[in-house]
Each structure stands twice: as structure tokens, then as C-alpha cells.
Design an enzyme around this catalytic site. Structure first.
Site, mmCIF file in Angstrom:
data_model
loop_
_atom_site.group_PDB
_atom_site.id
_atom_site.type_symbol
_atom_site.label_atom_id
_atom_site.label_comp_id
_atom_site.label_asym_id
_atom_site.label_seq_id
_atom_site.Cartn_x
_atom_site.Cartn_y
_atom_site.Cartn_z
ATOM 1 N N GLU A 82 -0.691 -1.510 -16.293
ATOM 2 C CA GLU A 82 0.082 -0.311 -15.960
ATOM 3 C C GLU A 82 0.935 0.103 -17.153
ATOM 4 O OE1 GLU A 82 1.964 -0.983 -12.185
ATOM 5 O OE2 GLU A 82 0.051 -1.392 -11.210
ATOM 6 N N HIS A 105 -2.724 -2.653 4.952
ATOM 7 C CA HIS A 105 -2.066 -2.927 3.677
ATOM 8 C C HIS A 105 -1.665 -4.384 3.603
ATOM 9 C CE1 HIS A 105 1.371 -2.664 0.688
ATOM 10 N NE2 HIS A 105 0.273 -2.393 0.018
ATOM 11 N N HIS A 129 -4.838 -3.136 -5.573
ATOM 12 C CA HIS A 129 -3.828 -2.706 -6.554
ATOM 13 C C HIS A 129 -3.356 -3.930 -7.353
ATOM 14 C CE1 HIS A 129 -2.642 1.566 -5.426
ATOM 15 N NE2 HIS A 129 -3.783 1.308 -4.830
ATOM 16 N N GLU A 130 -2.833 -3.672 -8.563
ATOM 17 C CA GLU A 130 -2.513 -4.757 -9.509
ATOM 18 C C GLU A 130 -3.691 -5.737 -9.537
ATOM 19 O OE1 GLU A 130 -0.214 -4.291 -6.739
ATOM 20 O OE2 GLU A 130 0.440 -2.569 -7.909
ATOM 21 N N GLU A 176 -6.637 -0.043 -8.409
ATOM 22 C CA GLU A 176 -5.650 0.701 -9.187
ATOM 23 C C GLU A 176 -5.954 0.348 -10.649
ATOM 24 O OE1 GLU A 176 -0.923 1.423 -8.741
ATOM 25 O OE2 GLU A 176 -1.586 -0.621 -9.050
ATOM 26 N N GLU A 234 2.378 6.626 -8.661
ATOM 27 C CA GLU A 234 3.669 6.017 -8.327
ATOM 28 C C GLU A 234 4.678 6.121 -9.468
ATOM 29 O OE1 GLU A 234 2.895 1.939 -7.305
ATOM 30 O OE2 GLU A 234 2.094 1.429 -9.258
HETATM 31 C C1 NOJ Z 1 2.416 -1.278 -5.982
HETATM 32 C C2 NOJ Z 1 1.297 -0.395 -5.532
HETATM 33 O O1 NOJ Z 1 0.650 0.227 -6.614
HETATM 34 C C3 NOJ Z 1 1.880 0.610 -4.563
HETATM 35 O O2 NOJ Z 1 0.888 1.566 -4.201
HETATM 36 C C4 NOJ Z 1 2.397 -0.120 -3.370
HETATM 37 O O3 NOJ Z 1 2.998 0.798 -2.510
HETATM 38 C C5 NOJ Z 1 3.451 -1.154 -3.783
HETATM 39 N N1 NOJ Z 1 2.944 -1.981 -4.818
HETATM 40 C C6 NOJ Z 1 3.864 -2.041 -2.617
HETATM 41 O O4 NOJ Z 1 2.764 -2.793 -2.182
HETATM 42 CA CA CA Z 2 0.764 -0.569 -9.004
#
Ligand code: NOJ
Ligand code: CA
Length: 688
Positions: A187, A389, A470-471, A489, A495
Site C-alpha cells: 500500500e 467480512h 485485503h492486505e 486489494e 480508503e
Molecule cells: C483495511 C481494508 O483495506 C479495509 O477495506 C477494511 O475496512 C479495514 N482494513 C478493516 O478490516
Molecule cells: Ca488495505
């Protein structure tokens, strides 16, 4: 097509050896040289061993050196390196030309046309005669190599300290890249530098050489191995380096095994980099069977409020994920043609310091003000998919222990996709150790976490659940083998725009298209129609660019990420979002340059409609879009969303948008002005 000869290694390869050419010619014993070419002969590979008996390869394209003599091998942590003392003992060739179908994607059919050669290397007696094979695959627009370590006496397990695969880029040029092995993982803001100013880069790293050749270096089929980074050793010579591991060796594998492919996309233009299926072709076919239970879709989320700080993931007066809000969002989704609703902060575990810990997260138990069963039932009644999630805080020990019951629960509630998250600094993955209760700290892209992601994806597949990570570990084309691994991601997404003025910058998305996006679909989360983050900080984007993102940044699930009130306040833009597909039969980059702008033409997989649009960087530009892709003999009605006169991301004029309706047919040229930080979106419907 292939030659296997015994002769002194001269030319480019000898020039890079330790000894100068004349000395080598006088002293070196005869060397085996293997050559191979891509199907139309554009790309030619030469493989041999150098003056120190190290395996080396080089590549030329259209008769010009592209990758100079580059060494191959490994350092080991428990034995002599697999670097020196090699000779070639033989080679085998093969070729293929086939077409396969993607269940969903940027295009329906993918052609795999290549020649390949497997070269057998063996070390001399000083190095215990160990064997190492390397498979090279040549496409007209790409190249891959992987090591295949065969079963052999004396070695059961290979403990790899690092991998030393080199790429000696033969010409100067410009590189587009983010740093590898950095604390914030992938990122980061992209850098545009001379090639010889790159440090250690994440892949894909993209290069435009002085003669216009475009290259993108990456890897394919990253399975049970550590991710590679692209480290500049000297001048334009790059070497792989692997993500670290708590075990000391970056990778530990029993023989026999194959490494991931090391890949280069090769093209004359930016479009040639994008319209290129190299890594997908280097992955294995679908292993999980029918995935028709996963439907590409657009979705909204109880999300932006937490990212901006208006709501909280944790319980309390500002808790975002309440039953009531979820129902309100489901009503909005159903009314506006969305397929899914993401709800974050629905589960127990957010109340403490979850960042980089995550031991408290439950993946099955909801907090008291969120009635999971009732919300799932309400979603089903309204034909909306609830998107689960699972934020882990990087604690994969905690997640793995709950995986089976969690996926089982989601399936029972009719949920077919889950967004996962691994928020932790680099090196902050908490993995189970060898003894009960013991934990080990690992890297997001180290072998252990690569194994973890595979476990998640395989378990999810069993319960008909698709994964949006994500991550994550970077994408290496594994969606071909596991088509329930729908996207990731793996770069700065929307974000970041919540957290600072012009946070991602206007050039971010037209750079992503030619870098991160070459690896696979991204959950970028477009559709920020308010164009502002927390405390009203502005985005480096016009309103039209938010629509263009749906065409520039591909994902089979596309979010409209703003608050529903902001979406509702833009009915004309919402209409575009309602119409734009998330699944295509064809995709072409019809105008663009790396880092500057990107305009795509994509054909809907479920109709005869085409969509055209994309994103622009910081400089305004006029483009003339050739409608050559349209079907001959048809007239299309083009509905256009474009930057309004004077629009620019730099001022409040970022909100200026213009609309038009016109008729177009194949062969027409469509002039379009793109604002600084601008974009455009066009729907082309045959007939009225
Ligand atoms: C980082 C993620 O990229 C984001 O989309 C998410 O809302 C937060 N972490 C919390 O999980
Ligand atoms: Ca992220």
C-alpha cells in the site's frame, strides 16, 4: 525451433562471464548451449553455463538483446549453494496452442500459444552432483521460467536461503514501481524513476525501454513458496529476493517440487502489456470445478463510515453494523440494482486493539446489536447477497482455528463471498507455532502465509464461498486454478482518500492499470461520488473519473463505496453504476500510456453492449477514440458521462460533469477531453 549444441559460449553470454572473451575462448571447455524461440520467432532464448559454470540465460527480441546474460540458482541454508559447478546434461522441448474459457473475467476465452524447453543442469562432484532443471516457456508476448527440483539421492528437503534469478535489462528506460519488503506492504504510492534508480521493488514492476519496448516483471502460480521481490544489484541488473520466514530459510520444501514462474510480459505498447494473459496461462487449470454459484456483481457496504471515522467497527453509540442500518442498506441495494452488501464490524473482537493482534476476533459470533440471521434472511428476501467480512488483524492462528465453522455458517446463511483482511505491519503475521500455544511471526508474503491463503481459499471453495483478500499475498494468476479467489486489494485503494487531501494523487489509478492490475482483479472500491474523505478532504478525482474507474480497474465484484445518501444524490451517475457490468467477454485498452491515462473498451458478457471509459492522470488531454472494436453494420446509441468544461481535480470544479447521447458505428472516431484527474464512461447499446 530448438537447438542443443556443444560449442564455446561466446557473444552476449561470454561477455558477462568473469573472464574476458579472448581468455574464455582459450581456456573454457566446450559448453552446451540450448536455444529456443517463441511461436513466431520474435523472442529467442539462449541458455548455457558461464566461465564459472553458473547457469545463465539471455533473451533477444526481434534480433535485439532484451535480457543480457542472467544467472540462475539458489543459496541454501544447510548446504553448498546451487549456483556454481553446473553443466547442461540435456533438454526437452514441447509446444502448445490451445484456448480455454474463464468462468468470469476481463475476457471469456484465453489463448495459450507457446514453445517451451526444459533444461537439465547437474553440478560436478565437488558439489555432490546435484540436479536442477529449469523450464523456460516462450510466448510471442511473454516469457516465463521456473525451477523444477527433481527427486535425487542425498537431498530430501531443500532449505532455500534466497533465490538468485537474475534479469539484466539490456536498455535504459523508465520504471514504474512500489518498494518491496516495506512496512506498509503493497500500500504505497508508485514511483516513476530511471530503471537504474529502482531499489527493491514489489512485482509487477513495469518498464518502458528507450526503444518503446514495454516490460512487466512478475511471478505466476505462487504456491507453497515465498513471494519474490525484484532487487536491483547494479546498473540494470536485477535479482530475485524472497520474503523472509521465522524459520531462517525463506522456503523449506521437500523434493520434488517446482518454484513459481518468474515472468516477463513483453510488448511494443502499453496496450500490449494489458491485453496479455501470461500469468494466467502459466497457472494450472481450474481445480475446484463449477463456480456458477459465484455471480459477478456490484455491491455497497457498511464501510465508508468506519473508514472516515464517522462510525465504528467496535460496539458503542457510533457502531456501524447495526441490524437497522443493514436493512436500510439492503433496501437501497435492492432498489438500485446492486447484488451485494458488505457489512464490516458485525462480529465480536473489534473492541480491543485489533490492529496487528486479532486474537479476539470471532468469525461466527455477531455482536448484540447485529442480528446476523435476521439480516441474512432479509437480504435473501430482497435477492441481495450478504458479503461476509473476516478481519484477522494478521492473526492467522486465530483465523485458521475457526475457518471450517465460519465458512460452514456463511454457506448456511446463503453467503457466497467473504472479504478477508490482514491488517498488520510487515512481519506482523501471527502464525501457529510447532507446540500448542506457540506462535511465530511471519511476513504477509512469506511461505507460511502463502500456505494460509491457500487453506482459506480451499476451505471456502468447499462451502461455495468466494474470497476477496485485503492486505493479501500478491496475485499471481491463481484465479485460474481457484476461481473462487475472485480478487484482492494489494495496493492503495479508495480508503486512502479518506485520510488526506489528494491522498492517492491523480496519477495513481492510471499507474495501477499498468502495474498492480497486471497481476489480477483489484477490490479498489470506486464510486466515491461525494469526492471527499474525512473532514471534507478532496479526492484527486473528477466525478467522471469515479465512473471511469469501473472500466479501468477490473474486479468481478465492484463496490459503489460512498454512503448511500451520496449515491442517491447523484441519480445520473448511479444509473451508470447500475448498468455497468462486472463481467466481460472482451476487454481492450484502446488508448493509454503507463502512468498517464488508460481508456478501455469492454464488451458485456451477457449482452451486445460495449462500455468505453477510463481514467486520466494530472495533465488534461484530448483523445480521439477509434470505435474499431464495434460490430460492423450496427449503429450504437452512445450515452456519455464525461468531464464538464473546466473540470479539474484541483478545485471544486472536480464536480463538473457533462452528459451526451450520440450515434456511433464501427470506424468512427470519438473525440474526448479528459480533465486533470479526470475520466469518462460511455455505454454503447446497439439500436436505440
Ligand atoms: C483495511 C481494508 O483495506 C479495509 O477495506 C477494511 O475496512 C479495514 N482494513 C478493516 O478490516
Ligand atoms: Ca488495505
Amino acid at each position: 525451433m530448438f537447438r542443443f549444441t556443444r560449442k564455446a559460449a561466446l557473444g552476449a553470454l561470454a561477455a558477462a562471464a568473469l573472464l574476458p572473451i579472448p581468455a574464455l575462448a582459450q581456456t573454457a571447455p566446450a559448453k552446451a548451449v540450448v536455444t529456443a524461440a517463441s511461436p513466431d520467432g520474435t523472442l529467442v532464448l539462449t541458455v548455457t553455463t558461464d566461465g564459472s559454470d553458473r547457469p545463465v540465460y539471455s533473451l533477444s527480441r526481434k534480433g535485439k538483446l532484451l535480457i543480457g546474460a542472467s544467472k540462475l540458482g539458489f543459496t541454501l541454508t544447510d548446504g553448498l549453494n546451487l549456483v556454481r559447478g553446473f553443466r547442461i546434461t540435456g533438454s526437452e522441448t514441447a509446444s502448445a496452442d490451445s484456448t480455454w474459457e474463464q468462468p468470469w473475467g476481463e475476457r471469456r476465452f484465453v489463448r495459450d500459444h507457446h514453445n517451451e524447453v526444459l533444461v537439465h543442469f547437474e553440478q560436478n562432484a565437488d558439489y555432490a552432483g546435484r540436479k536442477m532443471n529449469v523450464r523456460f516457456r516462450l510466448f510471442d508476448n511473454g516469457f516465463g521460467l521456473r525451477y523444477e527440483l527433481p527427486e535425487q539421492p542425498g537431498i530430501k528437503t531443500l532449505k532455500i536461503g534466497d533465490e538468485w534469478t537474475e534479469f539484466d535489462v539490456a536498455q535504459p528506460g523508465t520504471a514504474f514501481w512500489v518498494a518491496g519488503l516495506e512496512w506498509n506492504r503493497e500500500e504505497q504510492i508508485y514511483q516513476r524513476t530511471p530503471i537504474d534508480a529502482v531499489a527493491t521493488a514489489q512485482t509487477p514492476i513495469t518498464m518502458r525501454l528507450e526503444d518503446g519496448t514495454h516490460l512487466a516483471f512478475h511471478e505466476a502460480a505462487l504456491v507453497d513458496y515465498s513471494a519474490m521481490y525484484f532487487k536491483r544489484a547494479e546498473r540494470q541488473l536485477f535479482r530475485t529476493t524472497l520474503a523472509p520466514s521465522s524459520r531462517g530459510s525463506a522456503v523449506i520444501r521437500d523434493l520434488p517440487f517446482n518454484t513459481p514462474w518468474r515472468t516477463i510480459r513483453i510488448a511494443d505498447s502499453a496496450a500490449g502489456l494489458v491485453e496479455n494473459d501470461l500469468e494466467l496461462n502459466l497457472n494450472e487449470p481450474n481445480k475446484i470445478g463449477d463456480v456458477s454459484w459465484f455471480k459477478p456483481m456490484k455491491y455497497i457496504g457498511i464501510w465508508w463510515g468506519m473508514i472516515r471515522g464517522d462510525w465504528t467497527w467496535a460496539e458503542g453509540p457510533r457502531h456501524g453494523a447495526t441490524t437497522e442500518r443493514a436493512k436500510q442498506y439492503i433496501d437501497f441495494a435492492a432498489k438500485n440494482g446492486f447484488g451485494g452488501l458488505l457489512v464490516e464490524g458485525w462480529d465480536k473482537g473489534w473492541n480491543g486493539d485489533w490492529f496487528g493482534h486479532g486474537q479476539d476476533f470471532s468469525f461466527t459470533e455477531a455482536v448484540p446489536d447485529f442480528d446476523l440471521k435476521a439480516v441474512a434472511a432479509y437480504a435473501a428476501k430482497n435477492k441481495i447477497q450478504l458479503i461476509g467480512h473476516n478481519e484477522t488483524g494478521g492473526n492467522i492462528a486465530n483465523y485458521e482455528a475457526q475457518l471450517e465453522p465460519a465458512m460452514k455458517l456463511y454457506q448456511s446463511l446463503g453467503m457466497h463471498s467473504v472479504k478477508t483482511g490482514y491488517v498488520a505491519d510487515a512481519g506482523g503475521i501471527i502464525a501457529p507455532g510447532d507446540a500448542p500455544g506457540e506462535v511465530r511471526m511471519e511476513w504477509h508474503e512469506g511461505q507460511r502465509n502463502v500456505q494460509h491463503h491457500m487453506k482459506v481459499v480451499e476451505t471456502a471453495a468447499k462451502y461455495q464461498v468466494a474470497i476477496d483478500a485485503h492486505e493479501p499475498v500478491k496475485d499471481t494468476g491463481l484465479r485460474r486454478t481457484y476461481p473462487n479467489w475472485i480478487d484482492r486489494e494489494g495496493a492503495r485503494g479508495m480508503e486512502y482518500n479518506a485520510w488526506g487531501q489528494f491522498a492517492n494523487g491523480p496519477d495513481h489509478e492510471p499507474t495501477l492499470v499498468y502495474t498492480r492490475m497486471l497481476s489480477g482483479p483489484m477490490d479498489f472500491t470506486p464510486g466515491m461520488l461525494s469526492l471527499e474523505g474525512a473532514n471534507h478532504v478532496p479526492l484527486a478525482s473528477t466525478l467522471a473519473k469515479q465512473l471511469g474507474l469501473y472500466l479501468a480497474i477490473y474486479s468481478p465484484i465492484q463496490m459503489a463505496s460512498d454512503f448511500i445518501e451520496s449515491l442517491a444524490a447523484h441519480p445520473k451517475e448511479l444509473e451508470f453504476i447500475r448498468q455497468v457490468p462486472a463481467d466481460w467477454s472482451e476487454s481492450h485498452l484502446i488508448a493509454g500510456e503507463v502512468g498517464d491515462y488508460a481508456i478501455f473498451a469492454r464488451k458485456d458478457r451477457n449482452s451486445e453492449d460495449w462500455y468505453v471509459g477510463g481514467v486520466n492522470g494530472h495533465a488534461a488531454r484530448d483523445v480521439s477514440l477509434a470505435m474499431d472494436f464495434l460490430d460492423a453494420g450496427k449503429t450504437y446509441t452512445a450515452t456519455v458521462w464525461k468531464d464538464g468544461e473546466g473540470a479539474t481535480y484541483e478545485t471544486d470544479a472536480r464536480h463538473k460533469i457533462a452528459y451526451a447521447t450520440l450515434k456511433v458505428k464501427k470506424g468512427d472516431k470519438l473525440p474526448l477531453w479528459l480533465a486533470p484527474g479526470g475520466g469518462a464512461a460511455i455505454r454503447l447499446h446497439p439500436g436505440k
